[in-house]
Design a protein around this motif. Structure first.
Motif: not given
Length: 466
Positions: A88-116
């Motif tokens: 609805x608001x046009x903000x990128x989302x990136x799901x990343x459970x524990x951060x392994x394999x991350x890169x520098x491409x997450x700029x401007x996103x909502x980062x999502x953690x899935x521990x629950x």
């Protein structure tokens, strides 16, 4: 503020290929996030909040994830609500459970953690497991081990299962059982349209195929089901020598791996940790009795000067003790490549020269089931070895030095270098072209276009570039 969808394609979440969601935006800002806290029930942190920097940090602290917010989703319903908000608001989302394999491409996103999303079910009677997107290998192995079962797990129990499987999953028992992705029977996902579906070989088959080793560019995986494998007896551990024995150890390693049965896996590593002497080591596992393993590994026992030997019969729940990898995030630089052999020049270089500033040069023996056909994007691996280079990276200067030393080693492997790498070993700078052949990539791109034509999903290594 006005937002619009856009068709940015360069999304895949990191070296571990974790499923990610993104929505293109125009001018996304704090204003666009104003309703985020009321849209979801999980914890929301934005820039300036206490704990924000720690929450956005990936496993590799050398990677800067310049995200707008971090959301810990409360459950699958919360994940679906977050996707609706993002669309609805046009903000990128990136799901990343524990951060392994991350890169520098997450700029401007909502980062999502899935521990629950931490439900773990292991049915030892049927030899199956179902886990949520926040579950790591340690939980499954602990439940499977008493029944003489195992997942096709990697060397580090802290690694999340979902991301590992989305990247193919190359582990200790892959020589016997193939890619971990081959064991997957179902993915529970939220699609780009917000629908919840179960992808199997019989239903949503294109999505099922793509997610088994093609990364997470196609759907938000909330849970995965997979088959466990027999491991009634496992023998494994580490042998170490002073670096002066490198030539003898690598010679024995080549001899042992040339005729090793699929039950035996051996990795040879040269290490130089700060404040410690340089060492050469053999890490190994064997799916079978200790006596048979000892016979196969006998060439190493004939090498004098062994400093330690931890080989023993062990439960699969203790596989992580073999390599004893770090369990806390740190800045690092790692690069790997698949090779068709080990050149004399490479062996001479690692024997006669220090690996510094690198901390580890590792050679993993592959082959076995990995060379057989696989109906996954990961496909068969013809190369018998994977060579990787790892160093700590606290500064820009040290990064340059690590790259230079890695490049020098790669030059010695040039005649046998395939220039390909397994998905989960991609560096932040590499792309899927370094993983897949042209036909496989084209098929993955077709799935992306069908499943996510508007570029809803964001990840670090896209199957379709800008």
């Amino acid at each position: 503020m006005t937002y619009k969808m856009f068709n940015r394609r360069n999304f895949l979440i990191g070296g571990l290929a974790v499923a990610a969601v993104s929505v293109g935006c125009s001018g996304a800002s704090a204003e666009g996030l104003a309703g985020l806290r009321s849209a979801v029930r999980g914890r929301v942190l934005v820039k300036g909040d206490p704990g924000f920097d720690a929450a956005r940090a990936p496993w590799n602290l050398a990677v800067d994830q310049s995200v707008q917010a971090v959301v810990d989703v409360a459950d699958v319903d919360d994940a679906a609500a977050l996707i609706r908000f993002a669309r609805n608001v046009g903000v990128p989302i990136a799901v990343q459970p524990n951060g392994h394999g991350a890169s520098n491409e997450m700029g401007g996103t909502i980062l999502v953690r899935t521990a629950a999303l931490n439900e773990t079910r292991v049915d030892t009677a049927t030899g199956t497991a179902r886990v949520g997107a926040g579950v790591s290998w340690a939980e499954v192995q602990a439940l499977a081990s008493p029944a003489g079962l195992t997942g096709v797990a990697g060397s580090a129990p802290v690694v999340g299962i979902t991301g590992y499987l989305l990247g193919g999953g190359l582990g200790w028992f892959s020589r016997k059982y193939g890619w971990a992705a081959d064991t997957v029977t179902a993915f529970e996902v939220i699609t780009a349209n917000g629908d919840r579906v179960t992808a199997t070989a019989a239903t949503e088959s294109d999505l099922f195929w793509a997610l088994r080793g093609g990364g997470g560019d196609y759907a938000f995986v909330t849970a995965v089901e997979f088959a466990l494998k027999p491991a009634p007896s496992v023998y494994g551990g580490t042998m170490t020598w002073p670096a002066g024995r490198t030539a003898a150890v690598i010679s024995a390693f080549r001899d042992v791996t040339a005729s090793a049965p699929e039950e035996l896996t051996a990795w040879c590593s040269l290490t130089r940790f700060p404040g410690a002497p340089a060492l050469v080591r053999i890490d190994s596992t064997y799916l079978g009795r200790a006596e048979a393993a000892a016979g196969l590994l006998q060439p190493f026992d004939r090498i004098g000067g062994m400093l330690s030997d931890t080989r023993r019969v062990l439960p699969v729940a203790e596989l992580g003790t073999i390599t004893d990898e770090p369990t806390k995030p740190a800045p690092s630089r790692q690069q790997a490549t698949l090779v068709n052999g080990l050149t004399d020049q490479f062996i001479d270089t690692v024997h006669t020269q220090s690996i510094e500033p690198l901390m580890t040069v590792q050679i993993r023996h592959l082959g076995g089931a990995l060379q057989r056909p696989s109906d996954t994007p990961a496909g068969p691996i013809g190369a018998p070895y994977l060579v990787s280079f790892l160093g700590m990276q606290p500064t820009a200067d040290s990064e340059a030095a690590l790259k230079a030393r890695t490049d020098a080693f790669l030059d010695t492997l040039a005649p046998v270098d395939t220039t390909k790498v397994p998905f989960n070993f991609l560096t932040p700078e590499q792309s899927v072209v370094d993983v897949f052949d042209a036909d496989t990539l084209a098929r993955l791109q077709a799935v992306k276009q069908r499943r996510d034509p508007d570029g809803v999903f964001r990840s670090n290594h896209p199957v379709i570039g800008e």
